[in-house]
Design an enzyme around this catalytic site. Structure first.
Site, PDB file in Angstrom:
ATOM      1  N   ARG A   1       0.758  -1.133  -0.068  1.00 53.35           N
ATOM      2  CA  ARG A   1      -0.055   0.132  -0.122  1.00 53.35           C
ATOM      3  C   ARG A   1       0.949   1.303   0.008  1.00 53.35           C
ATOM      4  O   ARG A   1       0.781   2.264   0.673  1.00 53.35           O
ATOM      5  CB  ARG A   1      -1.077   0.027   1.266  1.00 53.35           C
TER       6      ARG A   1
ATOM      7  N   TYR B   1      -0.901   4.371  -1.677  1.00 53.63           N
ATOM      8  CA  TYR B   1      -2.204   4.793  -0.867  1.00 53.63           C
ATOM      9  C   TYR B   1      -1.822   5.413   0.557  1.00 53.63           C
ATOM     10  O   TYR B   1      -2.458   6.263   0.923  1.00 53.63           O
ATOM     11  CB  TYR B   1      -3.010   3.322  -0.640  1.00 53.63           C
TER      12      TYR B   1
ATOM     13  N   LYS C   1      -2.696   8.572   2.141  1.00 51.48           N
ATOM     14  CA  LYS C   1      -3.601   8.852   3.347  1.00 51.48           C
ATOM     15  C   LYS C   1      -2.837   9.507   4.491  1.00 51.48           C
ATOM     16  O   LYS C   1      -3.258   9.952   5.438  1.00 51.48           O
ATOM     17  CB  LYS C   1      -4.183   7.331   3.895  1.00 51.48           C
TER      18      LYS C   1
ATOM     19  N   ARG D   1     -11.675  -5.334  -5.176  1.00 57.02           N
ATOM     20  CA  ARG D   1     -10.174  -5.638  -5.215  1.00 57.02           C
ATOM     21  C   ARG D   1     -10.102  -7.103  -4.982  1.00 57.02           C
ATOM     22  O   ARG D   1      -8.859  -7.868  -5.378  1.00 57.02           O
ATOM     23  CB  ARG D   1      -9.571  -4.898  -4.374  1.00 57.02           C
TER      24      ARG D   1
END
Length: 247
Positions: free
Chosen positions: A146, A149, A153, A190
């Site tokens: 991740r 991402y 975030k 996903r």
């Protein structure tokens, strides 16, 4: 319904599905009039039937001019819920420059656009609640695959705290909601896109010590608290709702 948001006007992005949709419905059920925004208007076609105070609009949150126009049309926004986003799966080596930029544009710059559009009115009226959806994934705890991402975030959390501090004496509050792994259409897509969906599903469930995924309704309940007057002494914080993932 107890009318916790009676008389308030909310603007919700990412309302086409998942957490954003659940939040739009929760806000409406508590008495708010809600502008529900998504790039795909058809996903929200049933919302006015479920809650007549919801007005769906098509909006690309990466379009600064479009965001300004939509928020001007919404008039006096008391609650801004920023939920539109994009999840890139992979390590930093898997993230192309386009993937990296898309992650930042959709997850961070979109919030820059919406906050800049609503904040002057909130400051003038000396009230308002802004809620940005972050994530526990990589921005609070390490989660594999991740990188882009998690970077975006983490930036959402930083932006939340920066704006909260700048307006702390104005009557405007800015907070972040950091969900753990939440069952939603996006997550299901996903999962199904992997080579072994059942193994992937188990791995998502096993992240949470509670042994299950979160629900969009649980995330909406946390958003409702941050939107309402009962959280009037809460700003610049990150509300973590993750089934114990970050313990």
């Amino acid at each position: 319904m107890t009318g916790r948001l009676a008389g308030k006007r909310a603007f919700v992005t990412g309302a086409g599905q998942g957490i954003g949709r659940a939040v739009a419905l929760a806000f409406a059920r508590e008495g708010a009039s809600v502008v529900a925004a998504s790039r795909t208007l058809s996903k929200m076609a049933d919302l006015p039937q479920l809650a007549p105070s919801i007005q769906p609009i098509a909006l690309d949150v990466t379009d600064a001019a479009g965001v300004r126009k939509a928020i001007e049309a919404a008039s006096e926004v008391d609650i801004l819920f920023n939920c539109a986003g994009f999840v890139h799966s992979g390590t930093i080596l898997d993230a192309s420059e386009d993937d990296w930029q898309k992650s930042f544009d959709q997850n961070v710059t979109s919030i820059y656009h919406t906050i800049r559009a609503v904040l002057p009115g909130m400051l003038e009226r000396k009230k308002g609640s802004i809620i940005n959806v972050a994530s526990v994934a990589s921005s609070i705890t390490g989660v594999a695959n991740r990188a882009a991402y998690g970077m975006s975030k983490a930036a959402v959390i930083g932006l939340t705290k920066a704006v909260a501090r700048d307006v702390i004496q104005s009557g405007v509050r800015v907070n972040a909601l950091a969900p753990g792994t939440t069952l939603s259409p996006s997550l299901e897509e996903r999962i199904q896109a992997t080579a072994d969906p059942e193994t992937t599903r188990r791995s998502f469930v096993e992240r949470q010590p509670m042994g299950r995924l979160g629900t969009v309704e649980e995330m909406a309940a946390a958003a409702l608290y941050l939107a309402g007057d009962e959280s009037a002494f809460t700003t610049g914080t990150v509300i973590v709702v993750d089934g114990g993932q970050t313990l």
